[in-house]
Write a protein that holds these residues in place. Sequence first.
Motif, PDB file in Angstrom:
ATOM      1  N   SER A 183       0.822  -1.210   0.000  1.00  0.00           N
ATOM      2  CA  SER A 183       0.000   0.000   0.000  1.00  0.00           C
ATOM      3  C   SER A 183       0.858   1.263   0.000  1.00  0.00           C
ATOM      4  CB  SER A 183      -0.934   0.012   1.218  1.00  0.00           C
ATOM      5  OG  SER A 183      -0.183  -0.001   2.411  1.00  0.00           O
ATOM      6  N   LEU A 184       2.082   1.159   0.545  1.00  0.00           N
ATOM      7  CA  LEU A 184       2.960   2.335   0.605  1.00  0.00           C
ATOM      8  C   LEU A 184       3.679   2.592  -0.711  1.00  0.00           C
ATOM      9  CD1 LEU A 184       4.569   1.958   4.148  1.00  0.00           C
ATOM     10  CD2 LEU A 184       2.450   3.113   3.484  1.00  0.00           C
TER      11      LEU A 184
ATOM     12  N   GLY B  43       2.113   2.225  -3.721  1.00  0.00           N
ATOM     13  CA  GLY B  43       1.138   2.540  -4.752  1.00  0.00           C
ATOM     14  C   GLY B  43       0.386   1.375  -5.337  1.00  0.00           C
TER      15      GLY B  43
ATOM     16  N   ASP C  41      -4.092   5.415  -3.965  1.00  0.00           N
ATOM     17  CA  ASP C  41      -4.004   6.134  -2.693  1.00  0.00           C
ATOM     18  C   ASP C  41      -5.402   6.281  -2.128  1.00  0.00           C
ATOM     19  OD1 ASP C  41      -2.766   7.290  -0.561  1.00  0.00           O
ATOM     20  OD2 ASP C  41      -2.481   9.250  -1.495  1.00  0.00           O
ATOM     21  N   ARG C  42      -5.461   6.561  -0.861  1.00  0.00           N
ATOM     22  CA  ARG C  42      -6.733   6.745  -0.171  1.00  0.00           C
ATOM     23  C   ARG C  42      -6.540   7.886   0.811  1.00  0.00           C
ATOM     24  NH1 ARG C  42      -8.867   1.374   2.230  1.00  0.00           N
ATOM     25  NH2 ARG C  42      -9.958   1.115   0.251  1.00  0.00           N
TER      26      ARG C  42
ATOM     27  N   ALA D 174      -6.525   6.617   4.707  1.00  0.00           N
ATOM     28  CA  ALA D 174      -6.146   5.212   4.727  1.00  0.00           C
ATOM     29  C   ALA D 174      -6.027   4.688   6.147  1.00  0.00           C
ATOM     30  CB  ALA D 174      -4.826   5.014   3.993  1.00  0.00           C
TER      31      ALA D 174
ATOM     32  N   SER E   4      -3.121   9.561   4.590  1.00  0.00           N
ATOM     33  CA  SER E   4      -3.223   8.736   3.389  1.00  0.00           C
ATOM     34  C   SER E   4      -2.014   7.812   3.335  1.00  0.00           C
ATOM     35  CB  SER E   4      -3.266   9.620   2.147  1.00  0.00           C
ATOM     36  OG  SER E   4      -2.000  10.254   1.956  1.00  0.00           O
ATOM     37  N   TRP E   5      -2.057   6.836   2.429  1.00  0.00           N
ATOM     38  CA  TRP E   5      -0.880   5.992   2.243  1.00  0.00           C
ATOM     39  C   TRP E   5       0.302   6.808   1.755  1.00  0.00           C
ATOM     40  CZ3 TRP E   5      -4.762   2.516  -0.575  1.00  0.00           C
ATOM     41  CH2 TRP E   5      -5.335   1.594   0.327  1.00  0.00           C
ATOM     42  N   ALA E   6       0.051   7.783   0.889  1.00  0.00           N
ATOM     43  CA  ALA E   6       1.149   8.625   0.393  1.00  0.00           C
ATOM     44  C   ALA E   6       1.757   9.438   1.527  1.00  0.00           C
ATOM     45  CB  ALA E   6       0.640   9.545  -0.720  1.00  0.00           C
ATOM     46  N   ASP E   7       0.914   9.951   2.433  1.00  0.00           N
ATOM     47  CA  ASP E   7       1.427  10.675   3.596  1.00  0.00           C
ATOM     48  C   ASP E   7       2.349   9.785   4.424  1.00  0.00           C
ATOM     49  OD1 ASP E   7      -0.122  12.915   2.966  1.00  0.00           O
ATOM     50  OD2 ASP E   7      -1.794  12.283   4.254  1.00  0.00           O
TER      51      ASP E   7
END
Length: 448
Positions: free
Chosen positions: A6-7, A9, A13-14, A17, A26-29
């Motif tokens: 999930s980290l 991609g 993204d959510r 998350a 979020s996962w991107a955060d």
Amino acid sequence: MDLLPSLTGAFGDRAEAVRIGDRHASWADLAGAAGALAARIAGAPAVAVTATASLETVVTVLGGLAAGVPVVPVPPDSGPMERAHILGDAGALPLDSVDLDARAPLPPAPPADATGLILYTSGTTGAPKGVLLSRAAIAAGLDGLADAWDWTADDTLVHGLPLYHVHGLVLGVLGALRTGSRLVHTVRPRPELYAAAGGTLYFGVPTVWHRIAGDPASARALAPARLLVSGSAALPVPVFAALRELTGHEPVERYGMTETLITVAARADGERRPGAVGLPVSGVRTRLVGEDGAPAPHDGEAVGELQVRGDTLFSGYLNRADATAAAYTADGWFRTGDVATIGPDGWHRIVGRQSTDLIKSGGYRIGAGEVENALLAHPAVREAAVVGAPHADLGQEIVAYVVADGVEADELINFVASELSAHKRPRRVRFLAELPRNGMGKVQKQLL
């Protein structure tokens, strides 16, 4: 290896998350903050985090995993002696300050056999030992549960468990990040918070489920969920029955240890049996060994030590080669120290710890868990714990500690004798206001 897709991609993204209390990321955060932390701690022998229920704890764990630096979660309520032992034994850099707004790319993934976590066991004797869990073992354990529970990115996982144990951290955080499911951590596992979370998958220990069963409105709010999971200790049969009545769900139970992760579980698409923990997960084998070292029969009655082997097992105890060697049989099976029965259909039932829950009385071998379940079937009994005490004639006598209202000892003794074999009845009953439990809700029988 890509431990947490999930980290990177794999699921897109959510925006929300992971939610912990009233904060979310979020996962991107999480990936960006973990990447920045990984650059900061690269090369450290280990990093320790005071494992509060917070985004800071999650990012510290993810940063250590990304950097290939073993992460040592420290219980927030640990005293100075315990904390000093953990930090000194692990040689860990304490890291209680994390910048959630920092951003950097994740470094290349460490090798599969790299140590991801060092979790300290709360043994009954001696100082806690550091359990080395590799990235490969964590991945194997989570994949086995994803298979058993049909756990996917479509799920929302809800729990309020501590983030320094296998249940709350490995299953409850890393499991969500590996499967791509959304995570809602309620900070505290209160019934009304579980009810309001809107999850499909709920994790709890028996104490949590007991409280939810005692709050019918909150329990009924869990009816739309897909799966209720109980672990870390045996779920009392009356609680199983109450949840079934109130939520429409029969809880899934599972079994494991810090050293083995989860090895046995009931399946989402299969039967659930009160007081039983199911079948070995994929990649795990089990066997039952009697006191004479011979295989115990799989008849659902014979008790023996449960031994396991498979991809989920730990790499050893930190700085304790002697303890690591002693934990395994000569032919390579891990000695769990837990007493169990296995039925003809392979279903496992955990009786308890070999040291405290196998009672030898009058030539009989009696599992404490069976007697405890019988006591809990009495309407006046709210909690029960059974131990063996030295006895000049019997070797050990069965002593029951109960939390109950309006009942006498003789009535409980006779009740158990009528439900089970007469030799399994308690010889003494002690009444307590509450049973001593640790942070995960397990009864501390050594205090009894």
